[in-house]
Design a protein around this motif. Structure first.
Motif, PDB file in Angstrom:
ATOM      1  N   LEU A 217      -0.994  14.998 -21.869  1.00 44.58           N
ATOM      2  CA  LEU A 217      -0.124  16.091 -21.424  1.00 44.58           C
ATOM      3  C   LEU A 217       1.247  16.023 -22.093  1.00 44.58           C
ATOM      4  CD1 LEU A 217      -1.098  16.209 -17.657  1.00 44.58           C
ATOM      5  CD2 LEU A 217      -1.923  17.658 -19.526  1.00 44.58           C
ATOM      6  N   ILE A 218       1.721  14.832 -22.389  1.00 46.84           N
ATOM      7  CA  ILE A 218       2.990  14.682 -23.108  1.00 46.84           C
ATOM      8  C   ILE A 218       2.847  15.272 -24.511  1.00 46.84           C
ATOM      9  CG2 ILE A 218       4.532  12.972 -24.158  1.00 46.84           C
ATOM     10  CD1 ILE A 218       4.021  11.287 -21.537  1.00 46.84           C
ATOM     11  N   GLU A 219       1.712  15.025 -25.155  1.00 48.35           N
ATOM     12  CA  GLU A 219       1.475  15.610 -26.488  1.00 48.35           C
ATOM     13  C   GLU A 219       1.466  17.134 -26.439  1.00 48.35           C
ATOM     14  OE1 GLU A 219      -2.028  13.979 -28.288  1.00 48.35           O
ATOM     15  OE2 GLU A 219      -1.249  11.928 -28.189  1.00 48.35           O
ATOM     16  N   LEU A 220       1.105  17.699 -25.285  1.00 48.03           N
ATOM     17  CA  LEU A 220       1.079  19.153 -25.119  1.00 48.03           C
ATOM     18  C   LEU A 220       2.454  19.736 -24.779  1.00 48.03           C
ATOM     19  CD1 LEU A 220      -2.201  19.477 -23.010  1.00 48.03           C
ATOM     20  CD2 LEU A 220      -1.886  20.151 -25.402  1.00 48.03           C
TER      21      LEU A 220
ATOM     22  N   ASP B 152      -1.243  19.519  -7.874  1.00 48.30           N
ATOM     23  CA  ASP B 152      -1.704  18.140  -8.033  1.00 48.30           C
ATOM     24  C   ASP B 152      -2.939  18.189  -8.918  1.00 48.30           C
ATOM     25  OD1 ASP B 152       0.231  17.178  -6.313  1.00 48.30           O
ATOM     26  OD2 ASP B 152      -1.146  16.729  -4.683  1.00 48.30           O
ATOM     27  N   ILE B 153      -2.903  17.466 -10.026  1.00 49.74           N
ATOM     28  CA  ILE B 153      -4.075  17.361 -10.893  1.00 49.74           C
ATOM     29  C   ILE B 153      -4.715  16.012 -10.614  1.00 49.74           C
ATOM     30  CG2 ILE B 153      -4.935  17.335 -13.256  1.00 49.74           C
ATOM     31  CD1 ILE B 153      -2.499  18.968 -14.055  1.00 49.74           C
ATOM     32  N   LYS B 154      -5.915  16.033 -10.073  1.00 49.97           N
ATOM     33  CA  LYS B 154      -6.634  14.817  -9.678  1.00 49.97           C
ATOM     34  C   LYS B 154      -7.516  14.359 -10.832  1.00 49.97           C
ATOM     35  CE  LYS B 154      -5.257  14.833  -5.359  1.00 49.97           C
ATOM     36  NZ  LYS B 154      -4.561  13.741  -4.743  1.00 49.97           N
ATOM     37  N   VAL B 155      -7.117  13.298 -11.517  1.00 50.38           N
ATOM     38  CA  VAL B 155      -7.873  12.801 -12.668  1.00 50.38           C
ATOM     39  C   VAL B 155      -8.518  11.453 -12.402  1.00 50.38           C
ATOM     40  CG1 VAL B 155      -6.447  14.068 -14.318  1.00 50.38           C
ATOM     41  CG2 VAL B 155      -5.862  11.706 -13.747  1.00 50.38           C
ATOM     42  N   ALA B 156      -8.225  10.821 -11.262  1.00 52.62           N
ATOM     43  CA  ALA B 156      -8.690   9.449 -11.037  1.00 52.62           C
ATOM     44  C   ALA B 156      -9.332   9.247  -9.678  1.00 52.62           C
ATOM     45  CB  ALA B 156      -7.512   8.496 -11.229  1.00 52.62           C
ATOM     46  N   GLN B 157      -9.915  10.287  -9.119  1.00 53.25           N
ATOM     47  CA  GLN B 157     -10.525  10.160  -7.796  1.00 53.25           C
ATOM     48  C   GLN B 157     -11.661   9.139  -7.818  1.00 53.25           C
ATOM     49  OE1 GLN B 157     -11.374  14.389  -7.085  1.00 53.25           O
ATOM     50  NE2 GLN B 157      -9.964  14.242  -5.368  1.00 53.25           N
ATOM     51  N   GLY B 158     -11.663   8.244  -6.823  1.00 54.53           N
ATOM     52  CA  GLY B 158     -12.744   7.287  -6.666  1.00 54.53           C
ATOM     53  C   GLY B 158     -12.667   6.081  -7.574  1.00 54.53           C
ATOM     54  N   LEU B 159     -11.626   5.957  -8.382  1.00 58.09           N
ATOM     55  CA  LEU B 159     -11.510   4.814  -9.282  1.00 58.09           C
ATOM     56  C   LEU B 159     -10.754   3.673  -8.612  1.00 58.09           C
ATOM     57  CD1 LEU B 159     -10.589   6.586 -12.657  1.00 58.09           C
ATOM     58  CD2 LEU B 159     -12.846   5.824 -11.868  1.00 58.09           C
ATOM     59  N   SER B 160     -11.039   2.438  -9.047  1.00 53.89           N
ATOM     60  CA  SER B 160     -10.310   1.273  -8.544  1.00 53.89           C
ATOM     61  C   SER B 160      -8.860   1.353  -9.021  1.00 53.89           C
ATOM     62  CB  SER B 160     -10.957  -0.012  -9.051  1.00 53.89           C
ATOM     63  OG  SER B 160     -10.778  -0.113 -10.460  1.00 53.89           O
ATOM     64  N   ALA B 161      -7.991   0.532  -8.433  1.00 55.73           N
ATOM     65  CA  ALA B 161      -6.557   0.601  -8.731  1.00 55.73           C
ATOM     66  C   ALA B 161      -6.269   0.480 -10.227  1.00 55.73           C
ATOM     67  CB  ALA B 161      -5.810  -0.471  -7.949  1.00 55.73           C
TER      68      ALA B 161
ATOM     69  N   ASP C 165      -8.375   0.870 -12.868  1.00 56.49           N
ATOM     70  CA  ASP C 165      -8.986   1.980 -13.594  1.00 56.49           C
ATOM     71  C   ASP C 165      -8.245   3.284 -13.318  1.00 56.49           C
ATOM     72  OD1 ASP C 165     -10.869   0.267 -14.671  1.00 56.49           O
ATOM     73  OD2 ASP C 165     -12.425   0.788 -13.218  1.00 56.49           O
ATOM     74  N   ARG C 166      -7.768   3.422 -12.098  1.00 58.80           N
ATOM     75  CA  ARG C 166      -7.020   4.615 -11.696  1.00 58.80           C
ATOM     76  C   ARG C 166      -5.743   4.738 -12.534  1.00 58.80           C
ATOM     77  NH1 ARG C 166      -3.501   6.762  -8.059  1.00 58.80           N
ATOM     78  NH2 ARG C 166      -4.296   8.479  -6.842  1.00 58.80           N
ATOM     79  N   ARG C 167      -4.987   3.657 -12.609  1.00 61.58           N
ATOM     80  CA  ARG C 167      -3.744   3.649 -13.387  1.00 61.58           C
ATOM     81  C   ARG C 167      -4.034   3.980 -14.853  1.00 61.58           C
ATOM     82  NH1 ARG C 167       1.444   1.593 -13.073  1.00 61.58           N
ATOM     83  NH2 ARG C 167       1.041   0.701 -11.029  1.00 61.58           N
ATOM     84  N   THR C 168      -5.083   3.377 -15.405  1.00 57.87           N
ATOM     85  CA  THR C 168      -5.440   3.608 -16.808  1.00 57.87           C
ATOM     86  C   THR C 168      -5.775   5.079 -17.040  1.00 57.87           C
ATOM     87  OG1 THR C 168      -6.239   1.345 -17.042  1.00 57.87           O
ATOM     88  CG2 THR C 168      -7.059   2.962 -18.635  1.00 57.87           C
ATOM     89  N   ALA C 169      -6.566   5.667 -16.142  1.00 59.00           N
ATOM     90  CA  ALA C 169      -6.956   7.078 -16.289  1.00 59.00           C
ATOM     91  C   ALA C 169      -5.740   8.001 -16.183  1.00 59.00           C
ATOM     92  CB  ALA C 169      -8.001   7.441 -15.237  1.00 59.00           C
ATOM     93  N   ILE C 170      -4.862   7.710 -15.237  1.00 56.24           N
ATOM     94  CA  ILE C 170      -3.668   8.545 -15.040  1.00 56.24           C
ATOM     95  C   ILE C 170      -2.746   8.441 -16.251  1.00 56.24           C
ATOM     96  CG2 ILE C 170      -1.559   8.797 -13.663  1.00 56.24           C
ATOM     97  CD1 ILE C 170      -3.314   7.995 -11.202  1.00 56.24           C
ATOM     98  N   GLU C 171      -2.516   7.232 -16.730  1.00 60.90           N
ATOM     99  CA  GLU C 171      -1.640   7.051 -17.893  1.00 60.90           C
ATOM    100  C   GLU C 171      -2.228   7.711 -19.141  1.00 60.90           C
ATOM    101  OE1 GLU C 171       1.380   6.078 -17.927  1.00 60.90           O
ATOM    102  OE2 GLU C 171       1.681   4.633 -16.311  1.00 60.90           O
TER     103      GLU C 171
ATOM    104  N   GLY D 188       0.181   4.330  -3.550  1.00 64.64           N
ATOM    105  CA  GLY D 188      -0.851   4.429  -4.575  1.00 64.64           C
ATOM    106  C   GLY D 188      -0.225   5.040  -5.809  1.00 64.64           C
ATOM    107  N   PHE D 189      -0.588   4.575  -6.963  1.00 64.03           N
ATOM    108  CA  PHE D 189       0.045   5.005  -8.200  1.00 64.03           C
ATOM    109  C   PHE D 189      -0.240   6.470  -8.494  1.00 64.03           C
ATOM    110  CE2 PHE D 189      -0.037   5.539 -12.846  1.00 64.03           C
ATOM    111  CZ  PHE D 189       1.283   5.238 -13.112  1.00 64.03           C
ATOM    112  N   HIS D 190       0.802   7.225  -8.779  1.00 66.67           N
ATOM    113  CA  HIS D 190       0.684   8.565  -9.342  1.00 66.67           C
ATOM    114  C   HIS D 190       1.956   8.887 -10.119  1.00 66.67           C
ATOM    115  CE1 HIS D 190       2.870   9.689  -5.632  1.00 66.67           C
ATOM    116  NE2 HIS D 190       3.229  10.782  -6.271  1.00 66.67           N
ATOM    117  N   LEU D 191       1.903   9.928 -10.906  1.00 66.77           N
ATOM    118  CA  LEU D 191       3.050  10.341 -11.702  1.00 66.77           C
ATOM    119  C   LEU D 191       3.530  11.710 -11.266  1.00 66.77           C
ATOM    120  CD1 LEU D 191       1.802   9.409 -15.298  1.00 66.77           C
ATOM    121  CD2 LEU D 191       3.318   8.077 -13.827  1.00 66.77           C
TER     122      LEU D 191
END
Length: 145
Positions: free
Chosen positions: A114-117, A91-100, A102-108, A129-132
């Motif tokens: 990562l898609i570019e990689l 699990d890569i946590k990139v949006a801890q503590g963000l509002s819903a 802001d969380r979605r924006t950070a994750i996307e 809760g949103f995650h991919l």
């Protein structure tokens, strides 16, 4: 009971490619530094030691060069391809503590990087809760939250 070191190991077809993906995905990881004395590169060392070119990508190691506290990650070449869902994943946590929102924006945004990689989105999860659920270049699943 004594404490043990933890290493994470990926079986894969192309250790160099998968290691480079995870090095860029996680940040702060790098290949161990230190070409043996007397050699400018690892390939030069391999040439001097008679290691055939087709045997040089049998494995790769990543170490935490930034914090020094995260486990080493190993990538080992295996002949068989991945067939089914992982039983263990990262699990890569990139949006801890963000509002819903802001969380979605950070994750996307991170998913785009990562898609570019070479990664891909397997599934967008909205129920808890949103995650991919994503995949690395060889199909190993991991979560981005």
């Amino acid at each position: 009971m004594p404490a043990f070191d933890l290493h994470i190991v990926f079986d894969c077809a192309d250790p160099d490619r998968v290691a480079r993906f995870w090095m860029a995905a996680l940040g702060g990881y790098d290949f161990p530094v230190g070409v043996p004395d007397g050699f400018a590169t690892w390939d030069e060392w391999a040439d001097a030691n008679g290691i055939p070119v087709d045997q040089r990508n049998r494995g790769r190691t990543l170490v935490d060069t930034e914090r020094g506290t995260r486990p080493d990650i190993f990538f080992l070449r295996v002949p068989e391809s991945k067939q089914v869902k992982n039983r263990v994943h990262l699990d890569i946590k990139v949006a801890q503590g963000l509002s819903a929102d802001d969380r979605r924006t950070a994750i996307e945004a991170e998913a785009g990087r990562l898609i570019e990689l070479g990664g891909s989105v397997a599934e967008r999860m909205e129920d808890d809760g949103f995650h991919l659920i994503m995949r690395d270049p060889e199909g190993n699943e991991f979560c981005l939250a």
